[in-house]
Enzyme design. Structure first.
Site, short mmCIF file in Angstrom:
data_model
loop_
_atom_site.label_atom_id
_atom_site.label_comp_id
_atom_site.label_asym_id
_atom_site.label_seq_id
_atom_site.Cartn_x
_atom_site.Cartn_y
_atom_site.Cartn_z
N TYR A 265 0.82 -1.22 0.00
CA TYR A 265 0.00 0.00 0.00
C TYR A 265 0.86 1.27 0.00
O TYR A 265 0.33 2.37 0.10
CB TYR A 265 -1.06 -0.01 1.10
CG TYR A 265 -0.60 -0.26 2.52
CD1 TYR A 265 0.33 0.57 3.14
CD2 TYR A 265 -1.16 -1.29 3.26
CE1 TYR A 265 0.70 0.36 4.46
CE2 TYR A 265 -0.79 -1.52 4.58
CZ TYR A 265 0.15 -0.69 5.17
OH TYR A 265 0.51 -0.90 6.47
N LYS B 67 4.41 4.86 4.55
CA LYS B 67 5.19 3.91 3.74
C LYS B 67 5.43 4.45 2.33
O LYS B 67 6.48 4.18 1.73
CB LYS B 67 4.48 2.55 3.66
CG LYS B 67 4.31 1.83 5.01
CD LYS B 67 5.58 1.23 5.53
CE LYS B 67 5.32 0.30 6.72
NZ LYS B 67 6.56 -0.15 7.37
C1 HXC Z 1 -7.53 4.18 17.01
C2 HXC Z 1 -5.51 4.43 18.15
C3 HXC Z 1 -5.35 3.01 18.23
C4 HXC Z 1 -6.40 2.20 17.64
C5 HXC Z 1 -3.63 3.96 19.17
N1 HXC Z 1 -4.42 4.95 18.75
N2 HXC Z 1 -4.16 2.76 18.87
N3 HXC Z 1 -6.59 5.00 17.55
N4 HXC Z 1 -7.45 2.82 17.05
N5 HXC Z 1 -6.32 0.86 17.67
C6 HXC Z 1 -4.20 6.38 18.92
C7 HXC Z 1 -4.26 6.75 20.39
O1 HXC Z 1 -5.60 6.89 20.82
C8 HXC Z 1 -3.50 8.08 20.40
O2 HXC Z 1 -4.27 9.16 19.92
C9 HXC Z 1 -2.41 7.83 19.39
O3 HXC Z 1 -2.87 6.76 18.54
C10 HXC Z 1 -1.10 7.43 20.02
O4 HXC Z 1 -1.31 6.27 20.82
P1 HXC Z 1 -0.29 5.81 21.94
O5 HXC Z 1 -0.74 4.49 22.45
O6 HXC Z 1 -0.08 6.92 22.94
O7 HXC Z 1 1.06 5.72 21.13
P2 HXC Z 1 2.36 4.85 21.39
O8 HXC Z 1 2.40 4.34 22.80
O9 HXC Z 1 3.48 5.66 20.91
O10 HXC Z 1 2.15 3.56 20.46
C11 HXC Z 1 2.27 3.63 19.06
C12 HXC Z 1 1.25 2.72 18.38
C13 HXC Z 1 1.34 1.28 18.92
C14 HXC Z 1 1.53 2.76 16.88
C15 HXC Z 1 -0.14 3.24 18.64
O11 HXC Z 1 0.38 0.45 18.32
C16 HXC Z 1 2.70 0.70 18.73
O12 HXC Z 1 3.65 1.06 19.42
N6 HXC Z 1 2.85 -0.24 17.82
C17 HXC Z 1 4.18 -0.86 17.52
C18 HXC Z 1 4.05 -2.19 16.93
C19 HXC Z 1 3.19 -2.27 15.73
O13 HXC Z 1 2.18 -1.57 15.59
N7 HXC Z 1 3.56 -3.16 14.83
C20 HXC Z 1 2.75 -3.49 13.67
C21 HXC Z 1 3.34 -2.99 12.46
S1 HXC Z 1 2.56 -3.86 11.20
P3 HXC Z 1 -5.13 10.16 20.88
O14 HXC Z 1 -5.81 11.08 19.94
O15 HXC Z 1 -6.08 9.30 21.66
O16 HXC Z 1 -4.12 10.84 21.76
C22 HXC Z 1 2.63 -3.07 9.78
C23 HXC Z 1 2.15 -3.90 8.61
C24 HXC Z 1 0.74 -3.64 8.21
O17 HXC Z 1 3.03 -1.95 9.73
C25 HXC Z 1 -0.31 -4.65 8.55
C26 HXC Z 1 -1.74 -4.21 8.31
C27 HXC Z 1 -2.50 -3.83 9.56
#
Ligand code: HXC
Length: 255
Positions: free
Chosen positions: A143, A158
């Protein structure tokens, strides 16, 4: 890969972990970074299997420029050089565009787009200042050029990373012989991305049906491709994105 030094951001789980394992198995020295020290230590034990001295962990956040600068300094202090950078750290969640908050948007952009630039910039500057060549591998997604419904933040980031890959391939390739390439994985088992895609049974079924080969990819397959792209066998590959998705993104009209 004997004695080559590879930094893998987000290397404590998923594809990063399997790339680290493959590279260490082939004699490389690997630095894995991540935000959680417990997960990093556990990963180090999993990767090393008796060769712990070849795996170094750095707790850091790719969004913080100071952390990124320290990552370069600590890697050089530990292993004496850097040969490759794999920008694998990512953040993602599924959210319809109209429900995504501004902070949700900027959090993913910050990890994926800004983090990739900060790491590439810091490692690239190190190579340029020291007259060394190296290569960068960025993990994107199909994507990056196709639609990413439900992940507009990740798709936009990306797409930026893909443009960054091609831009650095030209800028740093022509001046310094530094290569930059990308892998676009499809759904890959044992990764955070797959967990998100398989949240419900119907979502899992839809995903599998969308892949012509009818299965998920494996992180070992991604690691094998990454190993090739970083190797001398791919020394003429520069600015390329290689898709490994079982043909999923081409499958517009499944029959
Ligand atoms: C809606 C969301 C949410 C959700 C977080 N947010 N999760 N909104 N639905 N499921 C919002 C929060 O409400 C907040 O906004 C803001 O995002 C930041 O959230 P935090 O939890 O404070 O951020 P942080 O602790 O820095 O975490 C970052 C993250 C987390 C991206 C949200 O998921 C993470 O650290 N992920 C790392 C691992 C990961 O995701 N790996 C997968 C990659 S896969 P507000 O407005 O409330 O303040 C990939 C391939 C694609 O990339 C596959 C297809 C899906």
């Amino acid at each position: 890969m004997k004695d080559e030094v590879v930094i893998i951001t987000g290397g404590s789980s998923g594809m990063g972990l399997y790339m680290a394992k493959r590279f260490v198995d082939e004699g490389a020295k690997v630095v894995i970074t991540g935000r959680n020290s417990e997960r990093l230590d556990k990963a180090r034990t999993q990767i090393a299997e008796g060769k712990k001295e070849n795996v170094f962990v750095i707790e850091m956040d790719v969004r913080k420029v100071d952390d990124v600068e320290k990552m370069v300094q600590q890697t050089v202090a530990k292993f004496g050089r850097i040969d490759h950078l794999v920008n694998n750290a990512a953040g993602n969640f599924i959210a319809p565009a109209e429900k995504l908050s501004p902070n949700g948007w900027s959090t993913v952009i910050d990890i994926v787009l800004n983090g990739t630039f900060y790491c590439s910039h810091a490692v690239g500057k190190y190579w340029i200042e020291n007259g060394q060549k190296g290569s960068i591998l960025n993990m994107v997604a199909t994507y990056a050029w196709n639609a990413g419904a439900g992940v507009i933040h990740s798709a936009s980031a990306k797409a930026g990373v893909l443009a960054m890959t091609r831009t650095l391939a030209v800028e740093w390739g022509s001046k310094y012989g530094i290569r930059a390439n990308a892998i676009a994985p499809g759904p890959i088992e044992r990764t955070g991305g797959a967990e998100k895609l398989f949240e419900s049974e119907s979502a899992a079924k839809r995903t599998l049906q969308s892949v012509p080969l009818g299965r998920l990819g494996t992180p070992e397959e991604i690691a094998g491709l990454a190993r090739f792209i970083l190797s001398e066998d791919a020394a003429y590959m520069n600015g390329e994105v290689v898709t490994l998705d079982g043909g999923q993104w081409l499958n517009q009209f499944p029959f």
